[in-house]
Write a protein that holds these residues in place. Sequence first.
Motif, PDB file in Angstrom:
ATOM      1  N   LEU A 289       0.825  -1.218   0.000  1.00  0.00           N
ATOM      2  CA  LEU A 289       0.000   0.000   0.000  1.00  0.00           C
ATOM      3  C   LEU A 289       0.858   1.267   0.000  1.00  0.00           C
ATOM      4  O   LEU A 289       0.329   2.380   0.009  1.00  0.00           O
ATOM      5  CB  LEU A 289      -0.916   0.012   1.230  1.00  0.00           C
ATOM      6  CG  LEU A 289      -1.953  -1.118   1.307  1.00  0.00           C
ATOM      7  CD1 LEU A 289      -2.651  -1.116   2.666  1.00  0.00           C
ATOM      8  CD2 LEU A 289      -2.989  -0.997   0.191  1.00  0.00           C
TER       9      LEU A 289
ATOM     10  N   LYS B 287      -0.781   9.774  15.743  1.00  0.00           N
ATOM     11  CA  LYS B 287      -1.642   8.596  15.828  1.00  0.00           C
ATOM     12  C   LYS B 287      -1.012   7.556  16.750  1.00  0.00           C
ATOM     13  O   LYS B 287      -1.696   6.928  17.557  1.00  0.00           O
ATOM     14  CB  LYS B 287      -1.883   8.016  14.421  1.00  0.00           C
ATOM     15  CG  LYS B 287      -2.924   6.928  14.379  1.00  0.00           C
ATOM     16  CD  LYS B 287      -3.223   6.465  12.965  1.00  0.00           C
ATOM     17  CE  LYS B 287      -4.329   7.257  12.309  1.00  0.00           C
ATOM     18  NZ  LYS B 287      -4.759   6.687  11.010  1.00  0.00           N
TER      19      LYS B 287
ATOM     20  N   GLY C 281      -8.369  -7.176  -0.514  1.00  0.00           N
ATOM     21  CA  GLY C 281      -8.553  -5.766  -0.174  1.00  0.00           C
ATOM     22  C   GLY C 281      -8.259  -5.450   1.283  1.00  0.00           C
ATOM     23  O   GLY C 281      -8.617  -4.384   1.783  1.00  0.00           O
TER      24      GLY C 281
ATOM     25  N   MET D 236     -16.527  -7.871   4.473  1.00  0.00           N
ATOM     26  CA  MET D 236     -15.312  -7.538   5.226  1.00  0.00           C
ATOM     27  C   MET D 236     -15.617  -6.584   6.381  1.00  0.00           C
ATOM     28  O   MET D 236     -16.399  -5.641   6.231  1.00  0.00           O
ATOM     29  CB  MET D 236     -14.332  -6.872   4.262  1.00  0.00           C
ATOM     30  CG  MET D 236     -13.031  -6.410   4.870  1.00  0.00           C
ATOM     31  SD  MET D 236     -11.860  -5.980   3.513  1.00  0.00           S
ATOM     32  CE  MET D 236     -11.003  -4.603   4.267  1.00  0.00           C
TER      33      MET D 236
ATOM     34  N   TRP E  66     -13.341  -4.460   9.354  1.00  0.00           N
ATOM     35  CA  TRP E  66     -11.981  -4.091   9.750  1.00  0.00           C
ATOM     36  C   TRP E  66     -11.944  -3.588  11.179  1.00  0.00           C
ATOM     37  O   TRP E  66     -12.700  -2.680  11.534  1.00  0.00           O
ATOM     38  CB  TRP E  66     -11.456  -3.002   8.808  1.00  0.00           C
ATOM     39  CG  TRP E  66     -10.160  -2.394   9.244  1.00  0.00           C
ATOM     40  CD1 TRP E  66      -9.018  -3.060   9.602  1.00  0.00           C
ATOM     41  CD2 TRP E  66      -9.861  -0.997   9.354  1.00  0.00           C
ATOM     42  NE1 TRP E  66      -8.032  -2.154   9.923  1.00  0.00           N
ATOM     43  CE2 TRP E  66      -8.520  -0.882   9.787  1.00  0.00           C
ATOM     44  CE3 TRP E  66     -10.594   0.161   9.129  1.00  0.00           C
ATOM     45  CZ2 TRP E  66      -7.909   0.350  10.000  1.00  0.00           C
ATOM     46  CZ3 TRP E  66      -9.987   1.384   9.336  1.00  0.00           C
ATOM     47  CH2 TRP E  66      -8.652   1.476   9.755  1.00  0.00           C
TER      48      TRP E  66
ATOM     49  N   PHE F 245      -6.294  -4.115   4.342  1.00  0.00           N
ATOM     50  CA  PHE F 245      -5.319  -3.029   4.480  1.00  0.00           C
ATOM     51  C   PHE F 245      -4.887  -2.841   5.933  1.00  0.00           C
ATOM     52  O   PHE F 245      -4.153  -1.892   6.248  1.00  0.00           O
ATOM     53  CB  PHE F 245      -5.897  -1.720   3.934  1.00  0.00           C
ATOM     54  CG  PHE F 245      -7.236  -1.376   4.504  1.00  0.00           C
ATOM     55  CD1 PHE F 245      -7.331  -0.739   5.728  1.00  0.00           C
ATOM     56  CD2 PHE F 245      -8.418  -1.736   3.850  1.00  0.00           C
ATOM     57  CE1 PHE F 245      -8.574  -0.451   6.293  1.00  0.00           C
ATOM     58  CE2 PHE F 245      -9.660  -1.452   4.397  1.00  0.00           C
ATOM     59  CZ  PHE F 245      -9.740  -0.803   5.624  1.00  0.00           C
TER      60      PHE F 245
ATOM     61  N   PHE G 145       3.368   1.973   2.370  1.00  0.00           N
ATOM     62  CA  PHE G 145       3.856   2.387   3.696  1.00  0.00           C
ATOM     63  C   PHE G 145       5.046   1.525   4.093  1.00  0.00           C
ATOM     64  O   PHE G 145       5.004   0.312   3.973  1.00  0.00           O
ATOM     65  CB  PHE G 145       2.762   2.240   4.754  1.00  0.00           C
ATOM     66  CG  PHE G 145       1.532   3.029   4.444  1.00  0.00           C
ATOM     67  CD1 PHE G 145       1.566   4.416   4.483  1.00  0.00           C
ATOM     68  CD2 PHE G 145       0.350   2.399   4.086  1.00  0.00           C
ATOM     69  CE1 PHE G 145       0.434   5.155   4.183  1.00  0.00           C
ATOM     70  CE2 PHE G 145      -0.785   3.129   3.773  1.00  0.00           C
ATOM     71  CZ  PHE G 145      -0.747   4.506   3.820  1.00  0.00           C
TER      72      PHE G 145
ATOM     73  N   GLN H 241       3.084   7.827  11.800  1.00  0.00           N
ATOM     74  CA  GLN H 241       2.385   9.051  12.229  1.00  0.00           C
ATOM     75  C   GLN H 241       2.493   9.150  13.746  1.00  0.00           C
ATOM     76  O   GLN H 241       1.788   8.448  14.468  1.00  0.00           O
ATOM     77  CB  GLN H 241       0.907   8.979  11.848  1.00  0.00           C
ATOM     78  CG  GLN H 241       0.641   8.869  10.348  1.00  0.00           C
ATOM     79  CD  GLN H 241      -0.852   8.750  10.055  1.00  0.00           C
ATOM     80  OE1 GLN H 241      -1.656   9.491  10.591  1.00  0.00           O
ATOM     81  NE2 GLN H 241      -1.228   7.788   9.232  1.00  0.00           N
TER      82      GLN H 241
END
Lengths: 209, 209
Positions: A55, A68, A175, A188, A190, A177, A57, A65
């Motif tokens: 992705l 965060k 998909g 899905m 998350w 992440f 990162f 971050q």
Amino acid sequence: MNDDPGSTARAIEFWFDFGSNYSYLSMMRIEALAAARNVKIVWRPFLLGPVFRQLGFENSPFVLQKEKGAYVWKDMERQCGKYGIALTRPSTFPRAALLAMRVAVLGANEPWIGDWCRKIMQLNFVDDREIGSIDVVRDALDSLGLPAQNLIDAAQSDANKLSLREQTEQAVNKGIFGAPTFFVGGEMFWGNDRLEDALDYCDAIAARQ
Amino acid sequence: MNDDPGSTARAIEFWFDFGSNYSYLSMMRIEALAAARNVKIVWRPFLLGPVFRQLGFENSPFVLQKEKGAYVWKDMERQCGKYGIALTRPSTFPRAALLAMRVAVLGANEPWIGDWCRKIMQLNFVDDREIGSIDVVRDALDSLGLPAQNLIDAAQSDANKLSLREQTEQAVNKGIFGAPTFFVGGEMFWGNDRLEDALDYCDAIAARQ
């Protein structure tokens, strides 16, 4: 032939990485919650690092971050307090745990998978141990009364290494992440915050059938 | 002098942006939840765009990360279904709403602030209207029986523009990295999923005093 026509629906796929702090919260909760609803857990260990890199990162967003990251550990303290789960902030984060993850892939359908996963999570998020080390993995297997050397050898076989790589590729293709991620009937969910919703969805599917 | 020694604690700061979809969920829920617990809402509109840019992101992570973006709208559908909140996926996302945000700063302590915020959120996330347009803002103020032109003029005064900029800088300084964010007694809670926890924390503080 499937004796129980509802069995496919009454299952939750649990995609996790031992280094992921929110996977830890779900790991310590999912078995009791799923059992209470008669839902089968399908254990899906995968490597979050390659997913993040795919992705774009280089590391966990909680490391990249700093705002965060600072928040997440306050949130973890409060969440653990709410659920009554112990927590020590790991001195290394996120911890890679390749061998322990390979053991999890190897044991995904074994009766000891839940014990194994909780044990490694506890070593990481309560005891602050280096779960990436072969010695810690060996001790953990021993403590569960499992044949440590046999399982370590099997976990490090080419076929099993490939299984973890393939499962990680499958995560990307689905998909995914982040972790934990749950799938119920193709839907899905998350994050630990959606575990109850995912389990509710098992009931919703069953009610439709 | 403060007649009610508990009044400071029994308040929740609600930091939001009209473009933020998870702020929408909290906006439609917070007033009833706070009123039921006798908690005062301190309205803190801020611009999420500059906060993201300060953190090194050119846009919302839901736009920059397509996997997360795809998931978020499924999650929104399910969450709105759970809460009984209407949802139309906005044809533009995230929508800038500078004038509407300036009106929110202007009215933060006015009795109509809640009505205003819910109105703009509904225009964005249910009616799919261009909430950045002055005509939409004027119609929205009219529909609430508020003096539209006076408020638009006051919202666009230099002093009020500065208020929104300063509140956005304050968000950065407080470590805010997303919306909605709540503060209760100096403790930060991020995301609609933590609204109930933040309100519970008001009670926890009160119990300590």
